[in-house]
Write a protein that holds these residues in place. Structure first.
Motif, PDB file in Angstrom:
ATOM      1  N   SER A 102      32.163 -40.025 -23.762  1.00 16.53           N
ATOM      2  CA  SER A 102      30.697 -39.522 -23.230  1.00 16.53           C
ATOM      3  C   SER A 102      30.883 -38.114 -23.294  1.00 16.53           C
ATOM      4  CB  SER A 102      30.641 -40.246 -21.944  1.00 16.53           C
ATOM      5  OG  SER A 102      31.667 -39.743 -20.914  1.00 16.53           O
ATOM      6  N   ALA A 105      30.301 -37.141 -26.837  1.00 18.96           N
ATOM      7  CA  ALA A 105      28.871 -37.628 -27.399  1.00 18.96           C
ATOM      8  C   ALA A 105      27.871 -36.557 -26.930  1.00 18.96           C
ATOM      9  CB  ALA A 105      28.567 -38.953 -26.538  1.00 18.96           C
ATOM     10  N   LYS A 106      28.089 -35.819 -25.643  1.00 15.82           N
ATOM     11  CA  LYS A 106      27.325 -34.821 -25.342  1.00 15.82           C
ATOM     12  C   LYS A 106      27.327 -33.625 -26.265  1.00 15.82           C
ATOM     13  CE  LYS A 106      27.445 -36.170 -20.443  1.00 15.82           C
ATOM     14  NZ  LYS A 106      27.729 -35.757 -19.104  1.00 15.82           N
ATOM     15  N   GLN A 109      25.747 -34.370 -29.646  1.00 15.95           N
ATOM     16  CA  GLN A 109      23.934 -34.468 -29.409  1.00 15.95           C
ATOM     17  C   GLN A 109      23.608 -33.101 -29.209  1.00 15.95           C
ATOM     18  OE1 GLN A 109      23.697 -36.781 -25.937  1.00 15.95           O
ATOM     19  NE2 GLN A 109      24.257 -38.652 -26.962  1.00 15.95           N
ATOM     20  N   THR A 110      24.229 -31.712 -28.770  1.00 17.80           N
ATOM     21  CA  THR A 110      23.827 -30.698 -28.492  1.00 17.80           C
ATOM     22  C   THR A 110      24.040 -29.697 -29.676  1.00 17.80           C
ATOM     23  OG1 THR A 110      25.790 -29.972 -27.343  1.00 17.80           O
ATOM     24  CG2 THR A 110      23.905 -30.598 -26.143  1.00 17.80           C
ATOM     25  N   LYS A 114      30.493 -31.263 -34.813  1.00 21.35           N
ATOM     26  CA  LYS A 114      29.795 -31.804 -35.909  1.00 21.35           C
ATOM     27  C   LYS A 114      31.028 -32.362 -36.873  1.00 21.35           C
ATOM     28  CE  LYS A 114      26.003 -30.116 -37.668  1.00 21.35           C
ATOM     29  NZ  LYS A 114      25.086 -29.336 -38.419  1.00 21.35           N
ATOM     30  N   LEU A 140      30.206 -43.341 -32.773  1.00 21.44           N
ATOM     31  CA  LEU A 140      29.824 -42.044 -32.216  1.00 21.44           C
ATOM     32  C   LEU A 140      29.697 -41.100 -33.256  1.00 21.44           C
ATOM     33  CD1 LEU A 140      28.952 -40.245 -29.846  1.00 21.44           C
ATOM     34  CD2 LEU A 140      31.722 -39.974 -29.441  1.00 21.44           C
TER      35      LEU A 140
END
Length: 218
Positions: A102, A105-106, A109-110, A114, A140
């Protein structure tokens, strides 16, 4: 955008070997040591250059899990107490420097981490595949994940696997030996994300030998 390679070597027990293998696999300039899940994710941010570059190959050298027919908690750990690694999910006794999918994942997402299109993530720790961790990581990151479902170690020989990059996944101790005789798969598994179906396929990979199954890590 630069495509980067990175090898991460766990500290603690066997850290000298882990560091040597990391350097052999991607070169000294692309090898780093990690001492916690927090530190592991910091290296991913560094090599992603905060989203300006992408990681095309990641190899994580570490300890993982003993054989358990019911699987394990999922993830990897350094050479010491199992409290501050990088895991599938959280447990009450975890250290504050432990990190989870998790958290990754953050960062994705931000845009801080990459992974390149067509990227590969390889785990050399024992039995990383004996959980949902690699499948969830594939979803993910949309990377191909390679992980062992048995005891993982460099192939014996001259030159040895820690120089050639050939890694074994096989059996250790009586209980796992008996499970393998009864059909338990102790080789390598490959997880691939399909963007069309948004599903992950699982495939057995590696060449079978008397020692186990051989996979070329680098």
């Amino acid at each position: 955008m630069a495509r980067r390679k990175l090898a991460l070597a766990a500290t603690g027990r066997d850290e000298v070997a882990f560091q040597s293998w990391a350097i052999n696999s991607v070169g000294r300039e692309n090898a780093r040591q990690w001492n916690s899940g927090k530190n592991l994710l910091e290296h991913l941010v560094e090599f992603s250059n905060h989203g300006q570059d992408c990681i095309e190959k990641l190899i994580i050298f570490s300890h993982a899990w003993p054989f358990d027919p019911n699987g394990n908690r999922g993830g990897v750990k350094i050479g010491g107490p199992d409290i501050n690694g990088f895991y599938l999910n959280q447990r009450l006794y975890d250290h504050q420097d432990a990190r989870y999918l998790s958290d990754l994942a953050k960062l994705i997402q931000t845009g801080q981490v990459k992974f390149c299109e067509g990227s590969t993530i390889i785990f050399t720790g024992c039995r990383v595949a004996s959980s949902e961790f690699p499948e969830e990581l594939a979803k993910l990151t949309r990377s191909t994940i390679i992980a062992a479902n048995g005891s993982s170690f460099p192939k014996q020989g001259n030159p040895p696997g820690d120089q050639t990059g050939e890694w074994m996944s096989g059996v250790n101790l009586w209980e796992e030996q008996q499970a393998a005789k009864n059909g338990w798969y102790v080789g390598w598994l490959k997880y691939q994300y399909n963007p069309s179906t948004q599903q992950v396929t699982e495939k057995k990979v590696g060449k079978k030998t008397k020692q186990g199954y051989v996979y070329d890590v680098w």
